[in-house]
Design a protein around this motif. Structure first.
Motif, PDB file in Angstrom:
ATOM      1  N   GLU A   1       0.842  -1.197   0.000  1.00 47.62           N
ATOM      2  CA  GLU A   1       0.000   0.000   0.000  1.00 47.62           C
ATOM      3  C   GLU A   1       0.878   1.249   0.000  1.00 47.62           C
ATOM      4  OE1 GLU A   1      -3.128   0.509  -0.214  1.00 47.62           O
ATOM      5  OE2 GLU A   1      -4.117  -1.397   0.230  1.00 47.62           O
ATOM      6  N   GLU A   2       0.561   2.180  -0.879  1.00 46.54           N
ATOM      7  CA  GLU A   2       1.346   3.412  -0.986  1.00 46.54           C
ATOM      8  C   GLU A   2       1.383   4.178   0.336  1.00 46.54           C
ATOM      9  OE1 GLU A   2      -0.147   5.809  -4.131  1.00 46.54           O
ATOM     10  OE2 GLU A   2       0.494   4.445  -5.725  1.00 46.54           O
TER      11      GLU A   2
ATOM     12  N   SER B   1       0.213   7.156  -7.276  1.00 44.97           N
ATOM     13  CA  SER B   1      -0.989   7.469  -8.060  1.00 44.97           C
ATOM     14  C   SER B   1      -1.668   8.708  -7.504  1.00 44.97           C
ATOM     15  CB  SER B   1      -1.968   6.289  -8.020  1.00 44.97           C
ATOM     16  OG  SER B   1      -1.379   5.130  -8.559  1.00 44.97           O
ATOM     17  N   HIS B   2      -1.987   9.633  -8.412  1.00 40.09           N
ATOM     18  CA  HIS B   2      -2.731  10.841  -8.038  1.00 40.09           C
ATOM     19  C   HIS B   2      -3.953  10.958  -8.931  1.00 40.09           C
ATOM     20  CE1 HIS B   2       0.371  12.391  -5.373  1.00 40.09           C
ATOM     21  NE2 HIS B   2       1.269  12.086  -6.295  1.00 40.09           N
ATOM     22  N   THR B   3      -5.057  11.334  -8.323  1.00 38.20           N
ATOM     23  CA  THR B   3      -6.289  11.532  -9.099  1.00 38.20           C
ATOM     24  C   THR B   3      -6.455  13.010  -9.397  1.00 38.20           C
ATOM     25  OG1 THR B   3      -7.314   9.637  -8.017  1.00 38.20           O
ATOM     26  CG2 THR B   3      -8.774  11.165  -9.129  1.00 38.20           C
ATOM     27  N   HIS B   4      -6.613  13.328 -10.680  1.00 38.66           N
ATOM     28  CA  HIS B   4      -6.780  14.725 -11.107  1.00 38.66           C
ATOM     29  C   HIS B   4      -8.129  14.904 -11.791  1.00 38.66           C
ATOM     30  CE1 HIS B   4      -2.642  16.036 -10.294  1.00 38.66           C
ATOM     31  NE2 HIS B   4      -2.264  14.827 -10.724  1.00 38.66           N
ATOM     32  N   ILE B   5      -8.668  16.105 -11.646  1.00 35.70           N
ATOM     33  CA  ILE B   5      -9.873  16.478 -12.382  1.00 35.70           C
ATOM     34  C   ILE B   5      -9.744  17.946 -12.775  1.00 35.70           C
ATOM     35  CG2 ILE B   5     -11.178  17.118 -10.283  1.00 35.70           C
ATOM     36  CD1 ILE B   5     -13.676  16.016 -11.740  1.00 35.70           C
TER      37      ILE B   5
ATOM     38  N   VAL C   1      -3.241   9.693 -12.531  1.00 24.67           N
ATOM     39  CA  VAL C   1      -1.906   9.922 -13.074  1.00 24.67           C
ATOM     40  C   VAL C   1      -0.876   9.308 -12.117  1.00 24.67           C
ATOM     41  CG1 VAL C   1      -0.221  11.655 -13.772  1.00 24.67           C
ATOM     42  CG2 VAL C   1      -2.664  12.067 -14.137  1.00 24.67           C
ATOM     43  N   VAL C   2       0.061   8.557 -12.672  1.00 27.20           N
ATOM     44  CA  VAL C   2       1.134   7.970 -11.870  1.00 27.20           C
ATOM     45  C   VAL C   2       2.381   8.837 -12.027  1.00 27.20           C
ATOM     46  CG1 VAL C   2       2.587   5.951 -11.471  1.00 27.20           C
ATOM     47  CG2 VAL C   2       0.193   5.655 -12.138  1.00 27.20           C
TER      48      VAL C   2
END
Length: 651
Positions: free
Chosen positions: A196-197, A220-224, A241-242
């Motif tokens: 787990e990160e 991992s990052h979630t972008h919007i 996005v990794v």
């Protein structure tokens, strides 16, 4: 690629692996701290080697550590591009445990496992960090290529007593450790998934934030997409996005202002530096600026001693940096041996990057740094005693024997070391005092600091040597550590006060008038008893140097005393125990003329100079004196026979 070669672990390594696999170790997450620490060491070694090897210099442009969790295959890889290992290095470092203390640690871990208790957090201190991998992995692979060599090697083991080694490929120098993780126990509330990160991030932040190289991981990052007000745009979709992220701050904590650093940060850095899970007792952060030297230092005083405190081959010293570039760890020239428990960092602005261990001991700047570090450490210890006496006394019980080594190893700092020393004395059955406190309590006519050395406090408290001191109300320091027998030979005074042994022949107590009166009384009695004393001397000639009357005792009949510079019985025993040949020391037998036994002996001598009982009594007096100081009598059977005969006669 060549065929695999299988090797057996050495016996001690096999035992340790088995204990690790079945461990109830309370902080399993520290395996990552240990592997990151190993990787950091490998990067340090490459950087240091590059200072003198131009071919390696180009390899140091981008040094880093990388963590690669793989959820699908349930593995975790710890990668570094440091110095790397070749075939022989792997066998010597991974396949063999030859470090002192490993057996002790294995026994400690075994007992904890059997009792289902939490083991002490000492993995790093015992130099077995790599093996902690088996607390979380059921299989470990290691791929390594040494800097400057083309061939890589792969090491594999399930920890069941053997490992394989085969040729491999690797594009860069360095080492990758691949852990095939055990299944997570879902019923264990403390269990962590090391793929787990967020788990890996928190462990790095907790233990390795101060590592000097970037610890990277793909995160991992979630972008919007958002509008100018920060709100998600209509119809916008979340995208994952990794990205590469550096998990540690890499800030040199010793360069930050002390008021900006939290206590927990100092404690974490100490753990990273020392691999000691206990909190440090105290730390000292300072910057020294002078004409010849400028450096910054962060020094830690531990609260508990390491297992290797008294092991001659143990690593000790302070980590040396030059302008934030790591040069070497365990730099012994920066701290004297009697402060070998001190950990820390020295970062110099003036030293050459190419300085070597051979040059260090002759470098004036190093000597200047050392003096400053020693002064700051001793000042901090003295201050701690004044501010928190109870805490310092507990520290002294753990480290006092080591500090007292400085009294004879570094005489130029003797007074400063004395200021940090504590001693037990006849004034209290349990407490400890500084020598300055002893001086404050000295009697007006007292011109010396008195001490008595021996094997234990119990033996010393019952010693005939103390009887006159107790009678006159004089305080005596009770010294029972082996090192005490050594430093008292070198330190004969402190701040114009002589240090004298209570077992010394030239001892004189009381005022000048009292001493004169006592001397005259003894002289008259010795003249009167001269023939008896000669008889005792002749009978005991092979054991004693001389016999004399003394005012030293009030209740005992006899005691043995040394002349200045003679070996004490305790020191003689210690030297013999260490394998040294020591010639037996003849001491002076002092007799108490006021004791009824001596009066009876003189009466018997007056009536019958040839009585065989006189020789027997002389031997019994000598044996009594030996037993009173905890010594061994030369002929126990003869002593028992004479005592039995006396008892029969008395009955």
């Amino acid at each position: 690629m060549s065929n695999q070669t299988t090797y057996e672990f050495k016996t001690e390594a096999k035992q340790l692996l088995n204990l690790m696999i079945n461990s109830v170790y309370s902080q399993k997450e520290i395996f990552l701290r240990e592997l990151i620490s190993n990787a950091s060491d490998a990067l340090d070694k490459l950087r240091f080697a590059s200072l003198t090897d131009e071919n390696l210099r180009k390899l140091t442009d981008d040094l880093y550590i990388r963590l690669t969790p793989d959820k699908e295959n349930h593995t975790l890889t710890i990668y570094d591009n440091g110095i790397g290992m070749n075939h022989d290095d792997i066998i010597n470092y991974i396949g063999t445990i030859a470090k002192s203390g490993t057996g002790e640690f294995a026994e400690m871990l075994k007992k904890a496992n059997e009792a289902k208790e939490k083991a002490p957090e000492l993995i790093g201190q015992f130099g077995v960090g790599f093996y902690s991998s088996y607390m979380v992995a059921d299989k470990v692979e290691l791929i390594s290529r040494k800097a400057g060599e083309e061939q890589a090697w792969k090491w594999t083991s399930t920890g069941e007593g053997s490992y394989t080694l085969e040729e491999a490929t690797r594009s860069t120098q360095g080492t990758s450790v691949i852990l095939h993780l055990k299944e997570t126990d879902k019923e264990d509330e403390e269990a962590q998934d090391f793929t787990e990160e967020w788990v890996l991030k928190s462990i790095v932040k907790k233990y390795s934030d101060f590592v000097a190289y970037p610890i990277k991981m793909q995160v991992s990052h979630t972008h919007i997409e958002r509008d100018e007000n920060g709100k998600p745009k209509e119809g916008a979709k979340e995208e994952t996005v990794v990205e590469d992220e550096t998990l540690n701050s890499m800030k040199a904590i010793w360069l930050r202002p002390e008021k900006e650093v939290k206590d927990e940060e100092y404690k974490d850095f100490y753990r990273h530096l020392s691999h000691d899970w206990n909190d440090p007792l105290k730390w000292i952060s300072f910057k020294a600026e002078g004409v010849s030297s400028e450096f910054t230092s962060l020094i830690f005083i531990p609260s508990k001693p390491g297992f290797d405190l008294f092991m001659p081959d143990s690593k000790r010293g302070i980590n040396l940096y030059v302008k934030r570039v790591f040069i070497m760890n365990d730099c012994e020239d920066l701290i004297p041996d009697y402060l070998r428990f001190v950990k820390g960092v020295v970062d110099s602005e003036d030293l050459s990057l190419n300085i070597s261990r051979e040059i260090l001991q002759h470098d004036r700047q190093i000597q200047t740094i050392r003096k400053t570090v020693v002064k700051k450490t001793l000042d901090a210890l003295k201050k701690l005693y004044k501010e928190d006496r109870d805490k310092y006394i507990e520290f002294w019980k753990q480290f006092g024997q080591v500090i007292k080594e400085g009294l004879f190893k570094e005489p130029e700092n003797k007074d400063k070391i004395f200021d940090c020393c504590l001693f037990q004395s006849t004034i209290s059955p349990t407490d400890y005092y500084s020598i300055s406190e002893y001086i404050e309590r000295m009697k007006p006519e007292q011109d010396a600091i008195y001490f008595l050395t021996g094997e234990s406090r119990e033996v010393l408290e019952n010693s005939p040597h103390l009887e006159a001191f107790k009678e006159k109300g004089y305080e005596v320091l009770l010294l029972t550590d082996p090192v005490d027998e050594v430093w008292v030979q070198y330190c004969t005074e402190y701040k114009d006060k002589k240090l004298k042994s209570a077992a010394n022949t030239s001892l004189e107590l009381g005022s000048e008038e009292e001493r004169k009166k006592t001397t005259e009384t003894l002289k008259k009695k010795e003249e009167e008893w001269k023939s008896l004393l000669d008889l005792i001397q002749n009978k005991l000639d092979k054991y004693i140097k001389t016999v004399k009357l003394s005012s030293r005792m009030s209740t005992s009949a006899a005691c043995l005393v040394c002349e200045q510079g003679q070996l004490t019985p305790h020191l003689e025993a210690l030297l013999k125990a260490s394998g040294k040949e020591v010639q037996a020391t003849k001491r002076t037998l002092e007799l108490n003329p006021t004791h009824p036994l001596m009066s009876k002996m003189f009466e018997l001598f007056t009536t019958d100079k040839n009585s065989p009982k006189l020789a027997d009594y002389a031997e019994l007096l000598y044996a009594q004196a030996l037993l009173a100081e905890g010594g061994q009598i030369p002929d126990p059977a003869s002593f028992n026979k004479k005592v039995a005969e006396l008892m029969v006669g008395a009955l």
